[in-house]
Design a protein around this motif. Structure first.
Motif, mmCIF file in Angstrom:
data_model
loop_
_atom_site.group_PDB
_atom_site.id
_atom_site.type_symbol
_atom_site.label_atom_id
_atom_site.label_comp_id
_atom_site.label_asym_id
_atom_site.label_seq_id
_atom_site.Cartn_x
_atom_site.Cartn_y
_atom_site.Cartn_z
ATOM 1 N N GLY A 22 -41.819 14.852 14.216
ATOM 2 C CA GLY A 22 -41.247 13.882 14.939
ATOM 3 C C GLY A 22 -39.714 14.014 15.066
ATOM 4 N N GLN A 23 -39.106 14.798 13.938
ATOM 5 C CA GLN A 23 -37.720 14.875 13.830
ATOM 6 C C GLN A 23 -37.306 15.827 14.719
ATOM 7 O OE1 GLN A 23 -36.104 12.369 12.211
ATOM 8 N NE2 GLN A 23 -37.633 11.576 12.123
ATOM 9 N N GLN A 24 -36.149 15.862 15.341
ATOM 10 C CA GLN A 24 -35.716 16.903 16.290
ATOM 11 C C GLN A 24 -35.092 18.183 15.203
ATOM 12 O OE1 GLN A 24 -33.662 15.872 20.217
ATOM 13 N NE2 GLN A 24 -32.643 15.023 18.769
ATOM 14 N N MET A 25 -34.899 19.365 15.422
ATOM 15 C CA MET A 25 -34.480 20.458 15.024
ATOM 16 C C MET A 25 -33.672 21.085 15.996
ATOM 17 S SD MET A 25 -37.458 21.908 12.377
ATOM 18 C CE MET A 25 -36.257 22.795 11.469
ATOM 19 N N THR A 26 -32.997 21.991 15.601
ATOM 20 C CA THR A 26 -32.287 22.885 16.393
ATOM 21 C C THR A 26 -32.659 24.508 16.411
ATOM 22 O OG1 THR A 26 -30.506 23.665 15.022
ATOM 23 C CG2 THR A 26 -30.030 21.591 16.366
ATOM 24 N N THR A 27 -32.677 24.933 17.538
ATOM 25 C CA THR A 27 -33.127 26.243 17.848
ATOM 26 C C THR A 27 -32.236 27.203 16.579
ATOM 27 O OG1 THR A 27 -33.578 25.842 19.957
ATOM 28 C CG2 THR A 27 -33.465 28.206 19.309
ATOM 29 N N THR A 55 -40.159 19.556 23.756
ATOM 30 C CA THR A 55 -39.057 19.042 24.723
ATOM 31 C C THR A 55 -37.567 19.181 23.946
ATOM 32 O OG1 THR A 55 -39.030 16.964 23.533
ATOM 33 C CG2 THR A 55 -40.544 17.019 25.299
ATOM 34 N N SER A 56 -36.642 19.336 24.834
ATOM 35 C CA SER A 56 -35.314 19.607 24.529
ATOM 36 C C SER A 56 -34.463 18.597 24.990
ATOM 37 C CB SER A 56 -35.109 21.138 25.331
ATOM 38 O OG SER A 56 -33.608 21.394 25.041
ATOM 39 N N ASN A 57 -33.726 18.263 24.113
ATOM 40 C CA ASN A 57 -32.510 17.023 24.406
ATOM 41 C C ASN A 57 -30.869 17.785 24.131
ATOM 42 O OD1 ASN A 57 -34.575 14.915 24.730
ATOM 43 N ND2 ASN A 57 -34.498 15.218 22.460
ATOM 44 N N ARG A 58 -30.295 17.959 25.205
ATOM 45 C CA ARG A 58 -28.924 18.424 25.171
ATOM 46 C C ARG A 58 -27.992 17.670 24.522
ATOM 47 N NH1 ARG A 58 -28.323 23.205 28.305
ATOM 48 N NH2 ARG A 58 -29.964 23.573 29.566
ATOM 49 N N GLY A 59 -27.054 18.158 24.005
ATOM 50 C CA GLY A 59 -25.881 17.276 23.670
ATOM 51 C C GLY A 59 -25.504 17.284 22.151
ATOM 52 N N ARG A 60 -24.742 16.551 21.685
ATOM 53 C CA ARG A 60 -24.052 16.698 20.493
ATOM 54 C C ARG A 60 -25.538 16.102 19.209
ATOM 55 N NH1 ARG A 60 -18.791 15.151 17.749
ATOM 56 N NH2 ARG A 60 -19.329 15.048 15.486
ATOM 57 N N SER A 61 -26.174 15.331 19.578
ATOM 58 C CA SER A 61 -27.321 15.077 18.647
ATOM 59 C C SER A 61 -28.589 15.630 19.228
ATOM 60 C CB SER A 61 -27.344 13.472 18.540
ATOM 61 O OG SER A 61 -27.777 12.890 19.735
ATOM 62 N N GLY A 62 -28.452 16.720 20.024
ATOM 63 C CA GLY A 62 -29.726 16.883 20.764
ATOM 64 C C GLY A 62 -30.584 17.952 19.794
ATOM 65 N N ILE A 64 -35.017 19.982 19.426
ATOM 66 C CA ILE A 64 -36.076 20.319 20.018
ATOM 67 C C ILE A 64 -37.101 19.392 19.013
ATOM 68 C CG2 ILE A 64 -35.583 22.499 21.283
ATOM 69 C CD1 ILE A 64 -36.760 23.766 19.087
ATOM 70 N N GLN A 65 -38.015 19.129 19.827
ATOM 71 C CA GLN A 65 -39.365 18.702 19.111
ATOM 72 C C GLN A 65 -40.653 18.739 19.835
ATOM 73 O OE1 GLN A 65 -37.273 14.717 19.358
ATOM 74 N NE2 GLN A 65 -39.448 13.715 19.741
ATOM 75 N N LEU A 66 -41.776 18.609 19.461
ATOM 76 C CA LEU A 66 -43.050 18.825 20.134
ATOM 77 C C LEU A 66 -43.138 17.697 20.970
ATOM 78 C CD1 LEU A 66 -45.360 19.403 17.074
ATOM 79 C CD2 LEU A 66 -44.482 21.053 18.542
ATOM 80 N N ALA A 67 -43.580 18.240 22.180
ATOM 81 C CA ALA A 67 -43.741 17.298 23.297
ATOM 82 C C ALA A 67 -45.310 16.677 23.139
ATOM 83 C CB ALA A 67 -43.805 18.090 24.512
#
Length: 151
Positions: A22-27, A55-62, A64-67
């Motif tokens: 559930g934690q975001q990672m970056t590409t 799902t993808s979240n843009r920005g400084r704290s953006g 990707i994570q599983l949808a």
């Protein structure tokens, strides 16, 4: 049968995200862990977002994570989508290729059957089977992330 690099990277991205719980990672993080070209992984990530797996979240704290939950991501369905654009042999291309044996060849039918069996076998596997149900994988992926952050 050999999977394309695109499919290979798509599976790696999904495994990392499943292990991230559930934690975001970056590409970029994932690309660095695998010494993979960032631009190629960015295209893979875009495809996974478009397909609805990520799902993808843009920005400084953006990031990707599983949808979806790992149990909901079927590996066979995913691989079939990604690999259906590639013909195993020339005669299976949409244009029929230029093989002179095509009119009477039994190989193409046998390969179609084999390819379908391959995809069907993978349809028994979910992303959870590869990651969360595999006790060593989250630890290994965590170690890769830790090592990449040190570099």
């Amino acid at each position: 049968m050999q999977l394309s690099k695109f499919t290979d990277y798509a599976l790696r991205v999904l495994m990392h995200l499943a292990a991230a719980d559930g934690q975001q990672m970056t590409t970029r993080q994932i690309a660095e862990m695998h010494d993979a070209p960032y631009n190629h992984l960015a295209k893979v990530t875009q495809w996974l977002v478009k397909d609805g797996c990520v799902t993808s979240n843009r920005g400084r704290s953006g990031g990707i994570q599983l949808a979806k939950a790992p149990e909901e991501i079927n590996i066979g369905v995913l691989v079939r989508k990604l690999e259906s654009q590639y013909a195993l042999v020339e005669c299976l291309r949409p244009d029929g290729g230029t093989c002179k044996l095509t009119p009477e060849c039994g190989l193409s039918n046998a390969l179609i059957i084999a390819q379908n069996a391959f995809f069907t076998a993978l349809e028994e596997v979910t992303l959870a089977d590869l990651t969360t149900k595999n006790p060593g994988m989250p630890q290994l992926l965590g170690q890769l992330l830790h090592d990449s952050e040190l570099n």
